[in-house]
Every structure is written in structure tokens, then in C-alpha cells.
Enzyme design. Structure first.
Site, PDB file in Angstrom:
ATOM      1  N   TYR A  53     -58.613   9.528  -6.122  1.00 47.18           N
ATOM      2  CA  TYR A  53     -58.156   9.055  -7.426  1.00 47.18           C
ATOM      3  C   TYR A  53     -57.105   9.927  -8.103  1.00 47.18           C
ATOM      4  O   TYR A  53     -56.375   9.449  -8.961  1.00 47.18           O
ATOM      5  CB  TYR A  53     -59.366   8.879  -8.367  1.00 47.18           C
ATOM      6  N   ILE A  54     -57.037  11.199  -7.759  1.00 50.10           N
ATOM      7  CA  ILE A  54     -56.038  12.079  -8.356  1.00 50.10           C
ATOM      8  C   ILE A  54     -54.809  12.100  -7.452  1.00 50.10           C
ATOM      9  O   ILE A  54     -54.916  12.383  -6.264  1.00 50.10           O
ATOM     10  CB  ILE A  54     -56.592  13.506  -8.545  1.00 50.10           C
TER      11      ILE A  54
END
Length: 902
Positions: free
Chosen positions: A858-859
Site C-alpha cells: 500500500y505504500i
């Protein structure tokens, strides 16, 4: 769905409802987490204390207006004014002006379990700051883009902004928020998952979303060069036997290649050698049997293999002692027994196996345990030989030719048969995964390529040439009916392009996030029930990172849910604004969280749980994932609920990293600790939790002992300094040479003993490795006398410790010891101690938080690379070798740009 779609586009007051039957049980809140005090939820009660509600047919003529929200018990339809002369808490005011509801920016995770309210307040402030910055940045991006475009003749302005680019909105929306049919073609865009490139064609929609729009809309100064879905081909003829280094260099620059006109075409040529199949079953020795009711039984090889699946894993008690696991296994085992002729005793008489509790797998377990131990006990030479043989067998399958380039394949072998475990509380755990045959496998390959040969005596199910799919082979497993695929590895160009596309789509959301949030806040009080439900779901997805949830066939799949598929019993409400979620989420992992929400969201959820709803009914009965994603795509091409998780994680991480204060004298370990702290906050905000493992305390204890051991070494170095110069005691002070209080005599003796044993083990292993090396070179082994001589060093260490304990003095060690050298050694020990203490704090802080989930999925990895460049932290300290290969595109594309921003 509890209501027809035709009613969703009009206020509830105007729908034709049906009278509901009165229920004996008290409706309203789920009390699975404890009783709710009287009067906390419902204001209208009958003589029996039960909440009263008019049937839908009784309110069909009542008009409704959203501005009156004092009727917490009422459906969306507005009650007659005479019924509500007094408003208790000014709930008829607009939500922004009401005194009771907390503002959206104060929404936070509540940590009731450990009483850590300060952490919740801190996270709330982080969320508020990030959302404020996001709204400001979105306006700035649109303003910058508008300056680069010709001024339109008749600009349409935002309702609350005088200088913003207009957002085209349909004049009329249906329940799913999409324009009427006449306008739908121009406003609705087919929603796609953020990992669509990885999804095989059979799972995709027929019409793909127009590519590249998200990238084209990003601000010029921040966005990277548009990605090509096809690697750049060399203009010179390609020789298969040459240029591996050149191909690697070219592969690393796919993100700089010009964009293809049709990015649905994934490859032009594709060659590969198919898949490997697991080896056939080897029957048990004749002396190893399954026992039933104390008697050994003979089984058909197919049934015996299934018995070994269970027998070989008796040590995995979390599975074999699970009643659901046992029931599912036994059911499948009996079916296979019946199919293969059943079990027989040693005399050939048939044995009826009726009770699982009478089965005894111990002999099978001991057999496989002995095999495992013998395998571990092999010499290094034997292990290397076996590995070399395995590598030789697998080498032809590990790589494919993708558009003429050598690409690594992720999973080259068909899954072996066994027992299905599942994650969490999967209802099918323990069922038998059947052996996959070539007749079940479909091969995807280029038209001009040679089709790989199936194993002798077999044939492929089918061969196709689909250049819009990214898988090489496919089959269907028997447990859940899911399709399994052979794909390229995570570090391949096609996977990198999928990741790039996912994060670029999240970056594109930056331009629209303020409008989306403004709209769903407004729709929280919409006259239309479907719109109100959609707005509430979007709030929960955005604020608390709930997954959207998909419709499932609960008879054939695990009963997992997401936001849109929440049931009545999954949500418990506690006045005035606490919502408790308790359900099985992705992979059947329990999701439990208590959160504080806007007052209007609390009212809406309360309304969505109103009678006649009860356990088993949908909370969002007028909304599904498809409708939600269709609505989102009207803001931005390809926008789905999934993108919010990626956006919120990456944007929050970006702002946290920008706010870091890194001092010049900070060590690399301290900088990594700061990075991990930011990652942890993102993981908490995204609900990336994990269960504390049983080994955590053991690992922490070992780490603590390592730190203590280094402190003991530090004390010994100080004592050596004192031995060289006794005057130091007066100069430095007596306290400087005192041993730490927790290192008492008992601990010192035990630690010294462990150091001596560790030295003996080290010497013995080195001796064995030397002999293995000599054997491989054809030399005779070293004599045992050599080992005894080497072990003398451990005996000398033991004697030295005894002398130190007796004399209370430590003799200086090493060549030409001096005060300066010892001081330098102490400084190095201090650094090692500090590093381990930071690791210890990190591990303790991460014991309930899954940092890997957010960091890997997600990052945006370019944020990590930029952090590494900016603060001079080696990237290998943050990304493992596997992640460096996976995110090589991020490392190369960022380069030395330490100021890259999401």
C-alpha cells in the site's frame, strides 16, 4: 437486496412498501459485546419496552426532508411534525453546525482494550492534518493544471470554490450514483481493480478502461513518465545467446518507454516449457500402517495417501485438533475409502471405518518424522548434490521468453495434493486438495511457439494463444472452485508495470479526494436511501480502510465480508458515536475494532439496523460493490474502493516522512526506527493488525539477553582499562566501573557458562565443515585429536572466567592492549547495544501491527527510496533482496531524487 432497484432513485417516503410482521424478539442492537443500557438507543417504546416502527405501507404518503434528523428511530421518511414538537439535541441543524457530533477530522481509532487514549488522539490528529493537507494540495494541483489548459468559454465553478476546475456531475443520479442512461456513456467509466494487469483475462470485464488517463492528468512536475505495458524492443536483431547484460539494462527502463496505443495487449511472442507436476505418491513401508480401533488396516494407495496427509501433520495441533478440520477431513476420507474399496485388516477382512476418534495416525507420523530428521542430518555435500539435481530439473521451467526477453516465472509447479488449511476460521479447512492432472491444465502460449509436451501418457486440457492474459498456465482447484495460475515473478516487468499503474492511480486520486469527501459528507443526509447508504459506506472505507467486500456464494465460499456486505450482527452501536465492528474479513481473519464516527454516520447506521431487520440481514441493503465502484468511476476513470487504501496509506506516509526531523548525528539504526514509526502509524490507520505470535515473548527474551550480554562485555572492557591504569578509578569515579545491578553473580555464572558452550559448539561445527570440504576434495578426514586440540580454546576460556571470578580482576585481551583501544571497543559496543535496543523497541511496537502489509502493498515504494536517498540510509536496510527485486523499477526511476513526492 431487500428492496427493488426501482425504488432506490426516489425518497423512501414515496416508495411502495409492504407491511412487516411484528416480531417477538426485541429488535435493534446486537448485544454480543454486552447489554446496552435502557434508553441509550431508541426513543419510542411500546408497553413491553420494544422499539416501535411503522410498517413501510403506513408511511408511503409521508413527505421527507433531510434537514430534520431528530428522528433517530424513524426511517428516512419524515414523521409528522405533531409527533416531534421537541428536538432534544438540535439534530435538525446541519451536521457541520450541530454541537453534539464531533467533526470528521476528529475521527479516530479508539483503543479501549489497553486504555491507550493518547494514541487514539494522536492518530486522530494525524488523520486531521493529512486530510487538511490533501484538500489543499488537490486544489493546488487543479489550479496548476488549469493554467496549462485554454480557458473555457463558460467555466463552471465549484459550489464552494471560486478558482477550482469544475467536476462534471450528472444532472440526475440513480441509486448507484450514476447518470441516467442517456448520459451514462459520457460519465460512467468501467471500474477496474488496481491490480488489473495481474488478473487473467477470464476474470476481466470485456471492455477495458481507457489506459493512461490517470497518468496523463497528474501534475507534470511530480508525475513520472507514462508507463509502457510492453518492454522496449531492440532495433537490432536479437541473438538468444548474447546480450544478457544489455537485456537487463533495457528491462530496467520500461517505465521510460513510450506508451503503447493499446495496452490491453500484454505480449507479442510468448514461449515457455509448461509446468512441473509433483512426484507421484510413494506408498508407506509394509510395517507402517494406519490403525483403527487398535487394529492395523490396509488401504488402497489413493486412500493411504490421504491418510498420510493427516498423519504427517500431527504436530500441527492448531489444525489437527480443530473439530472443523477433523470433520472435513473425515468426510472426504470416507468418500475416498468408499471409492477405492474401503479398508481391510491384515487378514483381508473388510473394516468399516465409522468414527474419527478411533483412527490412530501415530505410526504414520513417526515414519515421516524419522524421514525429516534423517534429511536434516545429511551432510552438506549430500544437500548440495540434491539441490543441484533439483535445480537441473527445474531450470527449463524457471524462465520464459516474453517478447523475446528472458523473464522469471513465479510458481513453476502445480500445487501438490494435501489438506486445505485456509486462513482464520475457514469453513472448509481440512478438506482434501486433490492431485491436479495435466488433463485439468490449460496452457497459454504464443501461436508460433512450440507447445510444451505434457507428461507421458497425458494431454493438456486446452492450449490457447491469449496475448491479453499474463498467465502461462491455469487449472481449477477442487476446494473452492478457484482458478490457479502460473504467473511471472514479482520482479518481472509485467508485475512492475502493474504496481506502477496501481500507485499512479492512487496519485491521480489526489486531485479529486477533496471533492469526493465533500460529496459523501453531503450525501450522508441525502433524501434517497441508496445515496445515504453509499455515502456512509464511502465514509467507512475512506476513514477506517474497510475493504469494499464482494457478494459471495456463502454455501461454497468462506463467509467473509467487507463494508458493502456487512450484516446486522457485524455492527454494534454504543451511544453517542461509537461503532463496534466484529466480522470475518479477508482470508477469514477476524476483524474487530471500536471506532468513533461522525454523529450523522452513527445515526445512519442506527437507521440501517432498524426493524424489521434482524441477524442475517444486510446493513447496506441498497448498495453493492459494483454500484459503489460505478459511482466512484464518475469522479475518475478506473477509481474503485481499493484505490482508497493505497492512496490513504501512501499519502499519509508521504506527509509523515516529510515531517520527520532527522539530526545530523543520528545513526542509521535510529533513522530506520523513525521510518518504521511512520510505517507503524500508517499500518494502524489502515487496520493492518496481526495476532501476537506464541514465539514473540521468546524472541524478545533472547534479544534482551543479547543486549545484556553486550553490556557485560562493556563492563569487562572497563575492568581491563582499570587493570592497565588503576588511577582511572579515581579519575572516572567508582560508579563508572560498577556492574549493572541486574547482572548479579548467578546471572554472570550462567552467562559465562553459555559463552563457553557457544565456543565449543562453534569449534565443533567448524571441524565438521572442514571434514565435509575435505571429503568433497577426496582428502582423508581430520583426526579426532585435531578436534580435541581445537576445543582446548573453550577450556582456556572457562579457566579464564574462573580466575576472573576469584580475583575480581579482568586481564586485558588482544595484542598490545591500550586504554585507547579499549575505549574504541567500548564505543563500538555502545553502538551495538543502541542498535539492538532500537530493534527491541521496534519489535515490541510491531507485535500487533503488520508493517509488511502496508510497506509491500500500500505504500508507494518510491517514498521509501526517496527517504533512503534523503537521509543516507542504505536501501537494503529497509527493503530485503526480494523487495529490492520487486521494486527495482522504483529504485531506478527515483534515482538520486531525494525530494520525490507521492
Amino acid at each position: 437486496m431487500s428492496s427493488s432497484g426501482s425504488d432506490d432513485d426516489v425518497p423512501l417516503a414515496k416508495t411502495n412498501g409492504h407491511a412487516s410482521q411484528a416480531r417477538a424478539a426485541a429488535p435493534g442492537l446486537s448485544i454480543r459485546h454486552g447489554p446496552v443500557e435502557d434508553g441509550t438507543m431508541d426513543s419510542n417504546h411500546g408497553p413491553n419496552g420494544l422499539a416501535k416502527r411503522k410498517s413501510r405501507s403506513s408511511i408511503k404518503s409521508v413527505n421527507y426532508k433531510a434537514e430534520s434528523d431528530s428522528d433517530d428511530d424513524a426511517p428516512l421518511a419524515k414523521r409528522q411534525k405533531s409527533q416531534h414538537q421537541v428536538l432534544s439535541d438540535s439534530e435538525d441543524e446541519p451536521i457541520a453546525k450541530s454541537k453534539l457530533p464531533p467533526p470528521a477530522k476528529n475521527t479516530s481509532v479508539i483503543h479501549k482494550a489497553n486504555g491507550n487514549q493518547s494514541q487514539g488522539a494522536k492518530l486522530a490528529q494525524v488523520r486531521a492534518d493529512v486530510e487538511k493537507a490533501a484538500a489543499k494540495e488537490a486544489k493546488a494541483i487543479r489550479a496548476e493544471e488549469r493554467q496549462k489548459k485554454p480557458t473555457p468559454k463558460k467555466p463552471v465553478k465549484d459550489e464552494d470554490e471560486s478558482d477550482d476546475e469544475p467536476l462534471a456531475k450528472p444532472k440526475k443520479r440513480l441509486s448507484n450514483g450514476v447518470a441516467p442512461a442517456a448520459k451514462r456513456k459520457s460519465t460512467a467509466v468501467k471500474a477496474e481493480a488496481d491490480s488489473e494487469s495481474d488478473v487473467p483475462l477470464v476474470k476481466k470485464a470485456k471492455k477495458a478502461t481507457p489506459a493512461g488517463k490517470a497518468q496523463a492528468a497528474a501534475p507534470a512536475k511530480k508525475s513520472s513518465t507514462p508507463v509502457s505495458k510492453k518492454k522496449v524492443k531492440s532495433e537490432e536483431p536479437e541473438d538468444e545467446g548474447e546480450g544478457e547484460e544489455g537485456e537487463e539494462d533495457e528491462e530496467l527502463k520500461w517505465w521510460n518507454a513510450p506508451k503503447k496505443e493499446d495496452d490491453t495487449i500484454k505480449w507479442t511472442t510468448l514461449e515457455h516449457n509448461g509446468v512441473l507436476f509433483p512426484p507421484p505418491y510413494q506408498p508407506l513401508p509394509k510395517n507402517v500402517k494406519l490403525y483403527y480401533d487398535g487394529k492395523a488396516v490396509d488401504l488402497h494407495p489413493e486412500a493411504e495417501e490421504v491418510a498420510t496427509f493427516f498423519g504427517s501433520m500431527l504436530h500441527q495441533t492448531q489444525h489437527v485438533e480443530n473439530p472443523v478440520f477433523q470433520k472435513n477431513f473425515f468426510g472426504d476420507f470416507k468418500e475416498i475409502l468408499e471409492k477405492t474399496g474401503g479398508a481391510k485388516d491384515l487378514s483381508g477382512n473388510k473394516v468399516e471405518i465409522k468414527e474419527f476418534s478411533k483412527l490412530d495416525f501415530k505410526a504414520i507420523y513417526e515414519h515421516y518424522k524419522a524421514q525429516s530428521e534423517a534429511k536434516k542430518a545429511r551432510s552438506s555435500a549430500e544437500k548440495k548434490a540434491e539441490k543441484a539435481e533439483k535445480d537441473k530439473r527445474e531450470e527449463p521451467y524457471r524462465y520464459c521468453k516474453w517478447d523475446g526477453r528472458r523473464e522469471k516465472v513465479a510458481n513453476i509447479m502445480v500445487e501438490p495434493p494435501g489438506l486445505f488449511r485456509g486462513r482464520g476460521s475457514h469453513p472448509k479447512t481440512g478438506k482434501v486438495k486433490k492431485r491436479v492432472t495435466p488433463e485439468q491444465v490449460t496452457i497459454n502460449i504464443g501461436k508460433e511457439a512450440k507447445v510444451p509436451d505434457p507428461p507421458p501418457g497425458h494431454k493438456w486440457k486446452a492450449v490457447q494463444h491469449d496475448n491479453k492474459a499474463t498467465w502461462l498456465a491455469m487449472w481449477q482447484e477442487n476446494i473452492n472452485g478457484n482458478y490457479k495460475y502460473v504467473m511471472l515473478s514479482a520482479d518481472s516487468a509485467i508485475k512492475g508495470q502493474a504496481d506502477y499503474k496501481k500507485f499512479e492511480k492512487a496519485r491521480e486520486l489526489k486531485k479529486h479526494i477533496d471533492r469526493i469527501r465533500r460529496d459523501y459528507q453531503k450525501d450522508l443526509k441525502s433524501d434517497v436511501m441508496a445515496d445515504r447508504q453509499r455515502a456512509t459506506a464511502m465514509y467507512l472505507i475512506d476513514k477506517f480502510a474497510l475493504r469494499a467486500g464482494n457478494e459471495k456464494d456463502t454455501e461454497n465460499e468462506a463467509e467473509t465480508v467487507g463494508c458493502c456486505s456487512l450484516k446486522y450482527e457485524h455492527v454494534t452501536l454504543r451511544e453517542p458515536d461509537i461503532v463496534i465492528f466484529d466480522f470475518l474479513g479477508k482470508d477469514s481473519i477476524r476483524f474487530y475494532n471500536e471506532v468513533q464516527v461522525d454523529r450523522q454516520v452513527f445515526k445512519n447506521l442506527k437507521m440501517f439496523k432498524k426493524p424489521p431487520k434482524e441477524a442475517g440481514d444486510d446493513i447496506f441493503d441498497r448498495l453493492n460493490t459494483s454500484q459503489l465502484n460505478k459511482h466512484l468511476s464518475s469522479y475518475m476513470p478506473g477509481l474503485t474502493a481499493k484505490v482508497f487504501r493505497t492512496y490513504n496509506a501512501s499519502y499519509t506516509m508521504s506527509k509523515l516522512l516529510q515531517s520527520l526531523e532527522v539530526k545530523k548525528n543520528m545513526t542509521v539504526a535510529e533513522k530506520i526506527k523513525l521510518y518504521n514509526d511512520c510505517n507503524r502509524e500508517v499500518a494502524i490507520l489502515c487496520n493492518h493488525k496481526r495476532t501476537v505470535g506464541a514465539a514473540h515473548e521468546v524472541q524478545m527474551e533472547k534479544l534482551s539477553e543479547r543486549i545484556k550480554g553486550l553490556r557485560y562485555q562493556k563492563w569487562r572492557h572497563k575492568m581491563m582499562m582499570l587493570n592497565l591504569d588503576p588511577k582511572l578509578k579515581k579519575k572516572e569515579g567508582a560508579e563508572f566501573f560498577e556492574r549493572d545491578p541486574d547482572m548479579d553473580e548467578e546471572w554472570v555464572l550462567a552467562h559465562q557458562k553459555s559463552l563457553v558452550e557457544a565456543e565449543r559448539t562453534k569449534i565443533t561445527k567448524k571441524f565438521q565443515k572442514d571434514n565435509e570440504k575435505r571429503a568433497a576434495e577426496g582428502q582423508p578426514p581430520l583426526p579426532e585429536k585435531e578436534l580435541k586440540e581445537r576445543l582446548q580454546a573453550a577450556s582456556e576460556l572457562e579457566a579464564m572466567f574462573k580466575k576472573e571470578n576469584k580475583t575480581k580482576k579482568v586481564e586485558p585481551e588482544g595484542r598490545s592492549p591500550s586504554i585507547e583501544k579499549l575505549e574504541a571497543s567500548i564505543k563500538k559496543l555502545d553502538e551495538r547495544i543502541r542498535t539492538l535496543e532500537l530493534q527491541s523497541a521496534d519489535r515490541e511496537g510491531n507485535k500487533e501491527v503488520a508493517l509488511g502489509t502496508s510497506k509491500i502493498n500500500y505504500i508507494d515504494p518510491r517514498l521509501t527510496v526517496a527517504f533512503s536517498k534523503k537521509f543516507d540510509v542504505p536501501i537494503e536496510k529497509i527493503f530485503s533482496k526480494t523487495l529490492r527485486d520487486k521494486f527495482n523499477w522504483a529504485i531506478m526511476s527515483v534515482g538520486d531524487d531525494a525530494n520525490w513526492e507521492f
